[in-house]
Design a protein around this motif. Structure first.
Motif, PDB file in Angstrom:
ATOM      1  N   PRO A 109      -9.103  22.405   9.878  1.00 42.29           N
ATOM      2  CA  PRO A 109      -8.279  21.306  10.380  1.00 42.29           C
ATOM      3  C   PRO A 109      -9.031  19.984  10.505  1.00 42.29           C
ATOM      4  N   ALA A 110     -10.320  20.047  10.782  1.00 38.70           N
ATOM      5  CA  ALA A 110     -11.095  18.806  10.921  1.00 38.70           C
ATOM      6  C   ALA A 110     -11.154  18.064   9.587  1.00 38.70           C
ATOM      7  N   ALA A 111     -11.391  18.793   8.496  1.00 40.01           N
ATOM      8  CA  ALA A 111     -11.462  18.164   7.176  1.00 40.01           C
ATOM      9  C   ALA A 111     -10.101  17.633   6.752  1.00 40.01           C
ATOM     10  N   SER A 112      -9.039  18.409   6.977  1.00 39.53           N
ATOM     11  CA  SER A 112      -7.709  17.963   6.548  1.00 39.53           C
ATOM     12  C   SER A 112      -7.223  16.781   7.373  1.00 39.53           C
ATOM     13  N   ARG A 113      -7.655  16.675   8.620  1.00 39.77           N
ATOM     14  CA  ARG A 113      -7.244  15.541   9.447  1.00 39.77           C
ATOM     15  C   ARG A 113      -7.777  14.210   8.914  1.00 39.77           C
ATOM     16  N   LEU A 114      -8.891  14.261   8.203  1.00 42.05           N
ATOM     17  CA  LEU A 114      -9.440  13.026   7.645  1.00 42.05           C
ATOM     18  C   LEU A 114      -8.450  12.380   6.672  1.00 42.05           C
ATOM     19  N   LEU A 115      -7.822  13.209   5.830  1.00 43.09           N
ATOM     20  CA  LEU A 115      -6.852  12.675   4.878  1.00 43.09           C
ATOM     21  C   LEU A 115      -5.451  12.577   5.464  1.00 43.09           C
ATOM     22  N   ASN A 116      -5.084  13.528   6.284  1.00 40.64           N
ATOM     23  CA  ASN A 116      -3.700  13.591   6.762  1.00 40.64           C
ATOM     24  C   ASN A 116      -3.426  12.717   7.982  1.00 40.64           C
ATOM     25  N   VAL A 117      -4.469  12.346   8.730  1.00 37.61           N
ATOM     26  CA  VAL A 117      -4.256  11.543   9.939  1.00 37.61           C
ATOM     27  C   VAL A 117      -5.107  10.273   9.931  1.00 37.61           C
ATOM     28  N   ALA A 118      -6.422  10.428   9.747  1.00 30.27           N
ATOM     29  CA  ALA A 118      -7.307   9.260   9.818  1.00 30.27           C
ATOM     30  C   ALA A 118      -7.030   8.272   8.682  1.00 30.27           C
ATOM     31  N   LEU A 119      -6.750   8.773   7.488  1.00 28.84           N
ATOM     32  CA  LEU A 119      -6.468   7.881   6.357  1.00 28.84           C
ATOM     33  C   LEU A 119      -5.211   7.036   6.591  1.00 28.84           C
ATOM     34  N   PRO A 120      -4.060   7.638   6.906  1.00 29.99           N
ATOM     35  CA  PRO A 120      -2.887   6.783   7.163  1.00 29.99           C
ATOM     36  C   PRO A 120      -3.074   5.838   8.342  1.00 29.99           C
ATOM     37  N   GLU A 121      -3.854   6.242   9.339  1.00 32.54           N
ATOM     38  CA  GLU A 121      -4.143   5.334  10.444  1.00 32.54           C
ATOM     39  C   GLU A 121      -4.899   4.102   9.936  1.00 32.54           C
ATOM     40  N   LYS A 122      -5.902   4.315   9.094  1.00 35.65           N
ATOM     41  CA  LYS A 122      -6.655   3.197   8.518  1.00 35.65           C
ATOM     42  C   LYS A 122      -5.765   2.328   7.635  1.00 35.65           C
ATOM     43  N   LEU A 123      -4.908   2.947   6.835  1.00 36.83           N
ATOM     44  CA  LEU A 123      -4.027   2.187   5.957  1.00 36.83           C
ATOM     45  C   LEU A 123      -3.024   1.352   6.759  1.00 36.83           C
ATOM     46  N   ALA A 124      -2.591   1.872   7.904  1.00 39.10           N
ATOM     47  CA  ALA A 124      -1.688   1.107   8.765  1.00 39.10           C
ATOM     48  C   ALA A 124      -2.397  -0.129   9.310  1.00 39.10           C
ATOM     49  N   LEU A 125      -3.642   0.038   9.726  1.00 41.20           N
ATOM     50  CA  LEU A 125      -4.414  -1.109  10.206  1.00 41.20           C
ATOM     51  C   LEU A 125      -4.602  -2.146   9.101  1.00 41.20           C
ATOM     52  N   LEU A 126      -4.882  -1.665   7.887  1.00 42.81           N
ATOM     53  CA  LEU A 126      -5.063  -2.577   6.764  1.00 42.81           C
ATOM     54  C   LEU A 126      -3.760  -3.300   6.419  1.00 42.81           C
ATOM     55  N   SER A 173       0.442  11.643  11.946  1.00 47.67           N
ATOM     56  CA  SER A 173       0.264  10.493  11.059  1.00 47.67           C
ATOM     57  C   SER A 173       1.460   9.548  11.165  1.00 47.67           C
ATOM     58  N   GLU A 174       2.649  10.088  11.288  1.00 47.82           N
ATOM     59  CA  GLU A 174       3.842   9.254  11.470  1.00 47.82           C
ATOM     60  C   GLU A 174       3.705   8.395  12.724  1.00 47.82           C
ATOM     61  N   HIS A 175       3.256   9.036  13.823  1.00 47.03           N
ATOM     62  CA  HIS A 175       3.116   8.308  15.087  1.00 47.03           C
ATOM     63  C   HIS A 175       2.071   7.197  14.966  1.00 47.03           C
ATOM     64  N   ARG A 176       0.949   7.500  14.319  1.00 44.74           N
ATOM     65  CA  ARG A 176      -0.112   6.494  14.184  1.00 44.74           C
ATOM     66  C   ARG A 176       0.377   5.299  13.357  1.00 44.74           C
ATOM     67  N   ILE A 207       0.872  -1.174   0.000  1.00 36.94           N
ATOM     68  CA  ILE A 207       0.000   0.000   0.000  1.00 36.94           C
ATOM     69  C   ILE A 207       0.909   1.223   0.000  1.00 36.94           C
ATOM     70  N   VAL A 208       0.672   2.146  -0.922  1.00 40.31           N
ATOM     71  CA  VAL A 208       1.467   3.368  -1.003  1.00 40.31           C
ATOM     72  C   VAL A 208       0.531   4.554  -0.831  1.00 40.31           C
ATOM     73  N   ASN A 209       0.795   5.365   0.177  1.00 39.81           N
ATOM     74  CA  ASN A 209      -0.105   6.471   0.506  1.00 39.81           C
ATOM     75  C   ASN A 209       0.495   7.807   0.084  1.00 39.81           C
ATOM     76  N   CYS A 210       0.040   8.309  -1.069  1.00 40.99           N
ATOM     77  CA  CYS A 210       0.456   9.627  -1.556  1.00 40.99           C
ATOM     78  C   CYS A 210      -0.641  10.677  -1.392  1.00 40.99           C
ATOM     79  N   ALA A 211      -1.743  10.317  -0.781  1.00 40.45           N
ATOM     80  CA  ALA A 211      -2.867  11.252  -0.641  1.00 40.45           C
ATOM     81  C   ALA A 211      -2.655  12.147   0.572  1.00 40.45           C
ATOM     82  N   ALA A 212      -2.952  13.418   0.414  1.00 38.82           N
ATOM     83  CA  ALA A 212      -2.844  14.367   1.533  1.00 38.82           C
ATOM     84  C   ALA A 212      -3.457  15.690   1.124  1.00 38.82           C
ATOM     85  N   ILE A 213      -3.845  16.470   2.113  1.00 40.32           N
ATOM     86  CA  ILE A 213      -4.124  17.894   1.909  1.00 40.32           C
ATOM     87  C   ILE A 213      -2.846  18.601   2.330  1.00 40.32           C
ATOM     88  N   SER A 214      -2.072  19.036   1.343  1.00 46.20           N
ATOM     89  CA  SER A 214      -0.704  19.478   1.610  1.00 46.20           C
ATOM     90  C   SER A 214      -0.521  20.989   1.643  1.00 46.20           C
TER      91      SER A 214
END
Length: 306
Positions: free
Chosen positions: A83-100, A143-146, A67-74
């Protein structure tokens, strides 16, 4: 190898998909609203990445090897505004991808940023303490920490610098934005006291591919070009590369002259030795990055009339 790629239509994602195709990998590219031509992916899927349940179902259906994650609000300004909307892509998405990745036993390549540092040190190493100066940087660091907490044995986080390259729309990268401004008769003020270590997306994509194909380089690494140069020098050399009058198009400016920009990091110089010493791909000089740049479609008529 089957690779699930988020942000497949972006500057970096598109370069990665094309590089992976050349190496014989099967890329499943996920895009958002973009529905134009998409070179590289063998398959493409339009998906709202904020819908994590839909993403999970699709990933489980695909069962990728990586899995390669290049998606972000940069854009930092977008993160500050919402910040709430950007956290969905910048934090919640990589957290989900890590679980997957952990569930699928898949390699995860997560893209982070030099922006996690405050720009006050002469050079930043893998173990340098981050000090994020804005909301975007704070989200990338989180996101790095998650990713590390959830999938340390599967994940590599790659901190990248300012990226050069040719985007699909011709409006995303530094040279494309500069040429667009110049085509409108607008000289561009660029900082002489802000230094970055730019990297061509094709070079970064080659590094990411090597990381996908290896199992021994997990954790956080830095990658960038050979050296730091000022924004002002970048602009001058881009104009010269395209045969344009740099002295007319690029104006020298300083961050401190405008309070709106005084908070920007002065120097982001990344130590890439730990990764460069282990890879076939090598860092590029800025001159080599320039050689890969083309005139983007939106300004070709103007450019050829010069």
């Amino acid at each position: 190898m089957k690779i699930l790629l988020t942000g497949a239509s972006g500057l970096l994602g598109s370069a990665f998909a094309q590089a992976a195709k050349r190496r014989g990998h099967h890329v499943v590219g996920i895009t958002g609203r973009y529905d134009g031509p998409l070179p590289g992916p063998a398959e493409r899927k339009q998906l709202d990445l904020a819908d994590l349940n839909a993403l999970e179902a699709f990933a489980l259906e695909q069962f990728p090897d990586a899995i390669v994650n290049c998606a972000a609000i940069s854009e930092p300004g977008d993160c500050e505004k919402d910040p709430a909307a950007s956290r969905l892509l910048n934090v919640a998405l990589p957290e989900k991808l890590a679980l997957l990745a952990r569930h699928l036993f898949a390699t995860l390549i997560h893209i982070s940023s030099e922006q996690v540092f405050d720009g006050t040190a002469a050079r930043y190493y893998r173990d340098s303490p981050p000090s994020p100066p804005n909301e975007y940087a704070r989200q990338k660091l989180e996101s790095e920490h998650r990713v590390n907490e959830l999938a340390a044995e599967f994940a590599t986080t790659l901190r990248l610098p300012l990226l050069m390259g040719n985007s699909l729309a011709g409006t995303r990268s530094l040279h494309e934005r500069l040429l667009l401004s110049w085509s409108k008769g607008q000289a561009t003020p660029l900082f002489t006291d802000e230094y970055r270590q730019p990297c061509l997306v094709d070079n970064a994509a080659a590094v990411m591919l090597e990381l996908c194909e290896r199992s021994d380089l997990k954790g956080v690494y830095h990658w960038a070009g050979e050296k730091c140069i000022s924004r002002y020098e970048m602009g001058q050399r881009i104009a010269q590369h395209f045969g344009l009058p740099a002295e007319q198009l690029v104006q020298a400016a300083q961050r401190g002259d405008d309070p709106r920009f005084a908070h920007r990091q002065a120097r982001l110089d990344l130590d890439i030795t730990p990764l460069a010493s282990k890879l076939k791909t090598q860092a590029q000089a800025f001159a080599d990055q320039l050689d890969a740049l083309i005139v983007p479609k939106p300004v070709r008529s103007w450019y050829h009339s010069q």
